[in-house]
Scaffold this motif. Structure first.
Motif, PDB file in Angstrom:
ATOM      1  N   PRO A  28       0.843  -1.209   0.000  1.00  0.00           N
ATOM      2  CA  PRO A  28       0.000   0.000   0.000  1.00  0.00           C
ATOM      3  C   PRO A  28       0.875   1.255   0.000  1.00  0.00           C
ATOM      4  CG  PRO A  28      -0.792  -1.584   1.618  1.00  0.00           C
ATOM      5  CD  PRO A  28       0.528  -2.104   1.112  1.00  0.00           C
ATOM      6  N   GLN A  29       0.412   2.288  -0.671  1.00  0.00           N
ATOM      7  CA  GLN A  29       1.171   3.532  -0.803  1.00  0.00           C
ATOM      8  C   GLN A  29       1.565   4.099   0.559  1.00  0.00           C
ATOM      9  OE1 GLN A  29       2.305   4.829  -3.766  1.00  0.00           O
ATOM     10  NE2 GLN A  29       3.526   6.071  -2.383  1.00  0.00           N
ATOM     11  N   LYS A  30       0.680   4.015   1.526  1.00  0.00           N
ATOM     12  CA  LYS A  30       0.955   4.540   2.860  1.00  0.00           C
ATOM     13  C   LYS A  30       2.153   3.814   3.493  1.00  0.00           C
ATOM     14  CE  LYS A  30      -1.649   6.091   6.834  1.00  0.00           C
ATOM     15  NZ  LYS A  30      -2.973   6.159   7.445  1.00  0.00           N
ATOM     16  N   ALA A  31       2.270   2.514   3.286  1.00  0.00           N
ATOM     17  CA  ALA A  31       3.399   1.736   3.806  1.00  0.00           C
ATOM     18  C   ALA A  31       4.686   2.154   3.096  1.00  0.00           C
ATOM     19  CB  ALA A  31       3.150   0.237   3.634  1.00  0.00           C
ATOM     20  N   GLN A  32       4.612   2.337   1.792  1.00  0.00           N
ATOM     21  CA  GLN A  32       5.790   2.768   1.039  1.00  0.00           C
ATOM     22  C   GLN A  32       6.306   4.116   1.553  1.00  0.00           C
ATOM     23  OE1 GLN A  32       5.404   2.632  -3.275  1.00  0.00           O
ATOM     24  NE2 GLN A  32       4.054   0.857  -3.143  1.00  0.00           N
ATOM     25  N   LEU A  35       7.995   3.793   4.980  1.00  0.00           N
ATOM     26  CA  LEU A  35       9.337   3.222   4.865  1.00  0.00           C
ATOM     27  C   LEU A  35      10.336   4.224   4.293  1.00  0.00           C
ATOM     28  CD1 LEU A  35       8.354  -0.341   3.632  1.00  0.00           C
ATOM     29  CD2 LEU A  35       9.241   0.273   5.888  1.00  0.00           C
ATOM     30  N   LYS A  36       9.913   4.976   3.299  1.00  0.00           N
ATOM     31  CA  LYS A  36      10.800   5.962   2.679  1.00  0.00           C
ATOM     32  C   LYS A  36      11.195   7.065   3.669  1.00  0.00           C
ATOM     33  CE  LYS A  36       9.178   5.330  -2.040  1.00  0.00           C
ATOM     34  NZ  LYS A  36       8.347   5.894  -3.116  1.00  0.00           N
ATOM     35  N   ILE A  37      10.288   7.431   4.561  1.00  0.00           N
ATOM     36  CA  ILE A  37      10.546   8.498   5.531  1.00  0.00           C
ATOM     37  C   ILE A  37      11.363   7.992   6.720  1.00  0.00           C
ATOM     38  CG2 ILE A  37       9.430   9.998   7.255  1.00  0.00           C
ATOM     39  CD1 ILE A  37       7.144  10.365   5.219  1.00  0.00           C
ATOM     40  N   ASN A  38      11.018   6.830   7.246  1.00  0.00           N
ATOM     41  CA  ASN A  38      11.584   6.359   8.510  1.00  0.00           C
ATOM     42  C   ASN A  38      12.722   5.344   8.387  1.00  0.00           C
ATOM     43  OD1 ASN A  38       9.712   7.705  10.481  1.00  0.00           O
ATOM     44  ND2 ASN A  38       8.252   6.646   9.171  1.00  0.00           N
ATOM     45  N   TYR A  59       0.886  -6.982   5.710  1.00  0.00           N
ATOM     46  CA  TYR A  59       2.074  -6.888   4.867  1.00  0.00           C
ATOM     47  C   TYR A  59       3.279  -6.910   5.795  1.00  0.00           C
ATOM     48  CZ  TYR A  59      -1.072  -5.479   1.148  1.00  0.00           C
ATOM     49  OH  TYR A  59      -2.079  -5.449   0.220  1.00  0.00           O
ATOM     50  N   GLN A  60       4.269  -7.716   5.470  1.00  0.00           N
ATOM     51  CA  GLN A  60       5.476  -7.792   6.279  1.00  0.00           C
ATOM     52  C   GLN A  60       6.692  -7.514   5.415  1.00  0.00           C
ATOM     53  OE1 GLN A  60       6.183 -10.856   9.403  1.00  0.00           O
ATOM     54  NE2 GLN A  60       7.834 -11.482   8.048  1.00  0.00           N
ATOM     55  N   VAL A  61       7.484  -6.538   5.846  1.00  0.00           N
ATOM     56  CA  VAL A  61       8.706  -6.186   5.132  1.00  0.00           C
ATOM     57  C   VAL A  61       9.883  -6.568   6.026  1.00  0.00           C
ATOM     58  CG1 VAL A  61      10.026  -4.329   4.055  1.00  0.00           C
ATOM     59  CG2 VAL A  61       7.521  -4.271   4.002  1.00  0.00           C
ATOM     60  N   THR A  62      10.780  -7.380   5.487  1.00  0.00           N
ATOM     61  CA  THR A  62      11.968  -7.808   6.217  1.00  0.00           C
ATOM     62  C   THR A  62      13.188  -7.172   5.561  1.00  0.00           C
ATOM     63  OG1 THR A  62      10.899  -9.921   6.708  1.00  0.00           O
ATOM     64  CG2 THR A  62      13.276  -9.810   7.023  1.00  0.00           C
ATOM     65  N   PHE A  63      14.047  -6.615   6.411  1.00  0.00           N
ATOM     66  CA  PHE A  63      15.262  -5.970   5.944  1.00  0.00           C
ATOM     67  C   PHE A  63      16.476  -6.804   6.329  1.00  0.00           C
ATOM     68  CE2 PHE A  63      12.164  -2.623   6.586  1.00  0.00           C
ATOM     69  CZ  PHE A  63      12.307  -1.849   5.454  1.00  0.00           C
ATOM     70  N   GLN A  64      17.614  -6.459   5.767  1.00  0.00           N
ATOM     71  CA  GLN A  64      18.857  -7.101   6.182  1.00  0.00           C
ATOM     72  C   GLN A  64      19.040  -6.804   7.665  1.00  0.00           C
ATOM     73  OE1 GLN A  64      21.567  -5.229   3.455  1.00  0.00           O
ATOM     74  NE2 GLN A  64      21.201  -6.759   1.881  1.00  0.00           N
ATOM     75  N   PHE A  71       2.456  -4.167   8.480  1.00  0.00           N
ATOM     76  CA  PHE A  71       1.458  -3.156   8.154  1.00  0.00           C
ATOM     77  C   PHE A  71       0.091  -3.811   8.020  1.00  0.00           C
ATOM     78  CE2 PHE A  71       5.469  -1.757   6.331  1.00  0.00           C
ATOM     79  CZ  PHE A  71       5.562  -0.448   6.751  1.00  0.00           C
ATOM     80  N   ASP A  72      -0.966  -3.053   8.288  1.00  0.00           N
ATOM     81  CA  ASP A  72      -2.314  -3.563   8.040  1.00  0.00           C
ATOM     82  C   ASP A  72      -2.643  -3.420   6.554  1.00  0.00           C
ATOM     83  OD1 ASP A  72      -3.132  -0.901   7.589  1.00  0.00           O
ATOM     84  OD2 ASP A  72      -4.161  -0.736   9.509  1.00  0.00           O
ATOM     85  N   LYS A  73      -3.832  -3.808   6.175  1.00  0.00           N
ATOM     86  CA  LYS A  73      -4.218  -3.801   4.754  1.00  0.00           C
ATOM     87  C   LYS A  73      -4.193  -2.403   4.133  1.00  0.00           C
ATOM     88  CE  LYS A  73      -9.126  -3.477   5.678  1.00  0.00           C
ATOM     89  NZ  LYS A  73     -10.418  -4.091   5.612  1.00  0.00           N
ATOM     90  N   ASN A  74      -4.298  -1.356   4.974  1.00  0.00           N
ATOM     91  CA  ASN A  74      -4.293   0.016   4.471  1.00  0.00           C
ATOM     92  C   ASN A  74      -2.900   0.641   4.455  1.00  0.00           C
ATOM     93  OD1 ASN A  74      -7.151   0.060   4.159  1.00  0.00           O
ATOM     94  ND2 ASN A  74      -7.314   0.324   6.364  1.00  0.00           N
ATOM     95  N   GLY A  75      -1.909  -0.092   4.984  1.00  0.00           N
ATOM     96  CA  GLY A  75      -0.548   0.426   5.004  1.00  0.00           C
ATOM     97  C   GLY A  75      -0.165   1.130   6.290  1.00  0.00           C
ATOM     98  N   ASN A  76      -1.001   1.029   7.322  1.00  0.00           N
ATOM     99  CA  ASN A  76      -0.667   1.595   8.629  1.00  0.00           C
ATOM    100  C   ASN A  76       0.264   0.637   9.357  1.00  0.00           C
ATOM    101  OD1 ASN A  76      -2.579   3.863   8.518  1.00  0.00           O
ATOM    102  ND2 ASN A  76      -4.109   2.236   8.571  1.00  0.00           N
ATOM    103  N   TRP A  77       1.333   1.139   9.957  1.00  0.00           N
ATOM    104  CA  TRP A  77       2.260   0.248  10.643  1.00  0.00           C
ATOM    105  C   TRP A  77       1.581  -0.358  11.866  1.00  0.00           C
ATOM    106  CZ3 TRP A  77       4.082   0.692  15.638  1.00  0.00           C
ATOM    107  CH2 TRP A  77       3.925   1.932  16.265  1.00  0.00           C
ATOM    108  N   LYS A  78       1.878  -1.616  12.090  1.00  0.00           N
ATOM    109  CA  LYS A  78       1.347  -2.349  13.252  1.00  0.00           C
ATOM    110  C   LYS A  78       2.464  -2.746  14.201  1.00  0.00           C
ATOM    111  CE  LYS A  78      -1.553  -5.631  12.789  1.00  0.00           C
ATOM    112  NZ  LYS A  78      -2.873  -5.872  13.241  1.00  0.00           N
ATOM    113  N   GLU A  79       3.616  -3.090  13.635  1.00  0.00           N
ATOM    114  CA  GLU A  79       4.725  -3.558  14.456  1.00  0.00           C
ATOM    115  C   GLU A  79       6.045  -3.286  13.755  1.00  0.00           C
ATOM    116  OE1 GLU A  79       6.462  -7.900  15.541  1.00  0.00           O
ATOM    117  OE2 GLU A  79       4.359  -7.597  16.104  1.00  0.00           O
TER     118      GLU A  79
END
Length: 142
Positions: A28-32, A35-38, A59-64, A71-79
């Motif tokens: 979701p755009q809100k998640a993108q 991530l770009k900001i933080n 949605y789960q994003v894993t980094f190195q 994120f929830d379905k709308n792109g709001n961070w959950k954890e």
């Protein structure tokens, strides 16, 4: 007997969790934007779309370095989970950060989870702190 077992297991299969690897553009755009900001210094290693019980999409994003963000379905961070490593705090409510800095100096946030009515925050000394939605300290979770 086999038919009975299959019929009993079939409903459980319907409610199983489904994970699907997706591309950055499918977040979701809100998640993108979050991530770009933080997390400007981090590079996404894997992005999953998880459907739990066909009711909730995560949605789960894993980094190195094992950093994971959900994120929830709308792109709001959950954890945001740094797996015991400090995480960026720009997105954490100021009231929570102020309390941690004052009450637990020399500690950093390593995980935060946002629920409907509260925040759960783990700091580097291993304590788990609970705050209400307004950022007021509730208790140390045991």
């Amino acid at each position: 007997m086999k038919k009975i077992i299959v019929l009993l297991l079939f409903p459980m299969a319907l409610f199983a969790q489904k994970d699907k690897k997706i591309d950055w553009d499918e977040l979701p755009q809100k998640a993108q934007t979050f991530l770009k900001i933080n997390f400007t210094k981090e590079k996404a290693q894997k992005i999953l779309k998880e459907t739990e019980d066909y009711l909730e999409t995560i949605y789960q994003v894993t980094f190195q370095g094992k950093l994971k963000i959900k994120f929830d379905k709308n792109g709001n961070w959950k954890e945001v989970d740094g797996h015991r490593k400090p995480i960026p705090t720009r997105f954490i409510p100021e009231k929570i950060l102020t309390y941690i800095k004052k009450s637990f100096p020399n500690n950093e946030v390593v995980k935060i989870e946002k629920e409907k009515r509260k925040y759960e925050v783990e700091i580097s000394n291993g304590l788990e702190l609970e705050f209400d939605r307004d950022g007021n300290f509730l208790r140390i979770d045991s």
